[in-house]
Enzyme design. Sequence first.
Site, PDB file in Angstrom:
ATOM      1  N   TRP A  29       0.851  -1.195   0.000  1.00 45.94           N
ATOM      2  CA  TRP A  29       0.000   0.000   0.000  1.00 45.94           C
ATOM      3  C   TRP A  29       0.883   1.240   0.000  1.00 45.94           C
ATOM      4  CZ3 TRP A  29      -4.840   2.440   0.884  1.00 45.94           C
ATOM      5  CH2 TRP A  29      -5.969   1.631   0.687  1.00 45.94           C
ATOM      6  N   SER A  63      -0.286  -2.791   5.458  1.00 49.63           N
ATOM      7  CA  SER A  63       0.378  -2.699   6.767  1.00 49.63           C
ATOM      8  C   SER A  63      -0.186  -3.706   7.763  1.00 49.63           C
ATOM      9  CB  SER A  63       0.239  -1.278   7.316  1.00 49.63           C
ATOM     10  OG  SER A  63       1.016  -0.376   6.543  1.00 49.63           O
ATOM     11  N   GLU A  65      -0.923  -6.664   7.243  1.00 50.43           N
ATOM     12  CA  GLU A  65      -0.261  -7.966   7.007  1.00 50.43           C
ATOM     13  C   GLU A  65       1.219  -7.965   7.402  1.00 50.43           C
ATOM     14  OE1 GLU A  65      -2.439  -6.667   4.553  1.00 50.43           O
ATOM     15  OE2 GLU A  65      -3.936  -7.948   5.509  1.00 50.43           O
ATOM     16  N   ILE A  89      -2.448   6.046   5.780  1.00 52.28           N
ATOM     17  CA  ILE A  89      -2.878   7.435   5.634  1.00 52.28           C
ATOM     18  C   ILE A  89      -4.367   7.530   5.948  1.00 52.28           C
ATOM     19  CG2 ILE A  89      -3.126   9.399   4.076  1.00 52.28           C
ATOM     20  CD1 ILE A  89      -0.720   8.331   2.512  1.00 52.28           C
ATOM     21  N   GLU A  92     -11.541   8.386   4.863  1.00 53.12           N
ATOM     22  CA  GLU A  92     -12.812   8.980   5.314  1.00 53.12           C
ATOM     23  C   GLU A  92     -13.348   8.306   6.560  1.00 53.12           C
ATOM     24  OE1 GLU A  92     -14.513  10.078   0.821  1.00 53.12           O
ATOM     25  OE2 GLU A  92     -15.472   8.527   2.065  1.00 53.12           O
ATOM     26  N   HIS A  95     -11.278   3.195   9.538  1.00 54.76           N
ATOM     27  CA  HIS A  95     -10.400   2.066   9.176  1.00 54.76           C
ATOM     28  C   HIS A  95      -8.945   2.375   9.524  1.00 54.76           C
ATOM     29  CE1 HIS A  95      -8.716  -0.951   6.156  1.00 54.76           C
ATOM     30  NE2 HIS A  95      -9.312  -1.633   7.108  1.00 54.76           N
ATOM     31  N   PHE A 120       9.533  -0.759  14.236  1.00 54.90           N
ATOM     32  CA  PHE A 120       8.263  -0.173  13.771  1.00 54.90           C
ATOM     33  C   PHE A 120       8.547   0.964  12.777  1.00 54.90           C
ATOM     34  CE2 PHE A 120       3.778   0.441  14.208  1.00 54.90           C
ATOM     35  CZ  PHE A 120       3.531   1.801  14.153  1.00 54.90           C
ATOM     36  N   ARG A 134       8.291  12.594   5.371  1.00 55.51           N
ATOM     37  CA  ARG A 134       9.000  11.677   6.293  1.00 55.51           C
ATOM     38  C   ARG A 134       9.576  10.453   5.603  1.00 55.51           C
ATOM     39  NH1 ARG A 134       5.321  14.662   8.541  1.00 55.51           N
ATOM     40  NH2 ARG A 134       5.460  15.315  10.757  1.00 55.51           N
TER      41      ARG A 134
END
Length: 168
Positions: A29, A63, A65, A89, A92, A95, A120, A134
């Site tokens: 992702w 993420s 997984e 990120i 709406e 989740h 992490f 970042r």
Amino acid sequence: MATTNLSYYDKATIPNAKNFRFGIVVSEWNPEITQNLKNGAIETLLDCGASKNNIVSWDVPGSFELVYGCKKMIQAEKLDAIIAVGNVIQGETKHFDFVCEGVTQGIIDLNVKYDVPVIFCVLTDNTKQQSLDRSGGKLGNKGIECAVAAIKMAAIKNSDRSSESIGF
Ligand SMILES: Nc1c(NC[C@H](O)[C@H](O)[C@H](O)CO)[nH]c(=O)[nH]c1=O
Ligand SMILES: CC(=O)[C@@H](O)COP(=O)(O)O
């Protein structure tokens, strides 16, 4: 305090990584973010003495997984540390909250259950611009910061438990 610069490190304060073996598990992702994080981490591991043959990289769908992917890599490979790379990120819905909570708790669980430090390296941002900043942008690259953490934790994993052996 907001992030200053994620890319700075002083090699004099970092153990040599030449004898360590690292895993990197990368979420697919937001690949324009996660690939930059992965590349920053690999470049830093190599800069600090790791060899390419001692870096194993797997991809997972998202993420969430990362936890299962890191667990399977720990079971399959002899590693001194793993870097879990993802970028979540806010959308709406809620989740975002559940993905972030799940990957965070899952990585904590892995660090408790197995004797391989899992780092992490998951950016959990409100906007894509925050993620860009970042992952090689104006605030540096969290992949670099996490590679340094992986080396330091690998040294602790391999220490004889006395502070002198790891130079602190
Ligand atoms: N929205 C994001 C996701 N969502 C997908 C989950 O991580 C997971 O793959 C899915 O729920 C199936 O289990 N993943 C990210 O890494 N980043 C996101 O922004
Ligand atoms: C973190 C996510 O899964 C999120 O990007 C999905 O977007 P939405 O909450 O708008 O469905």
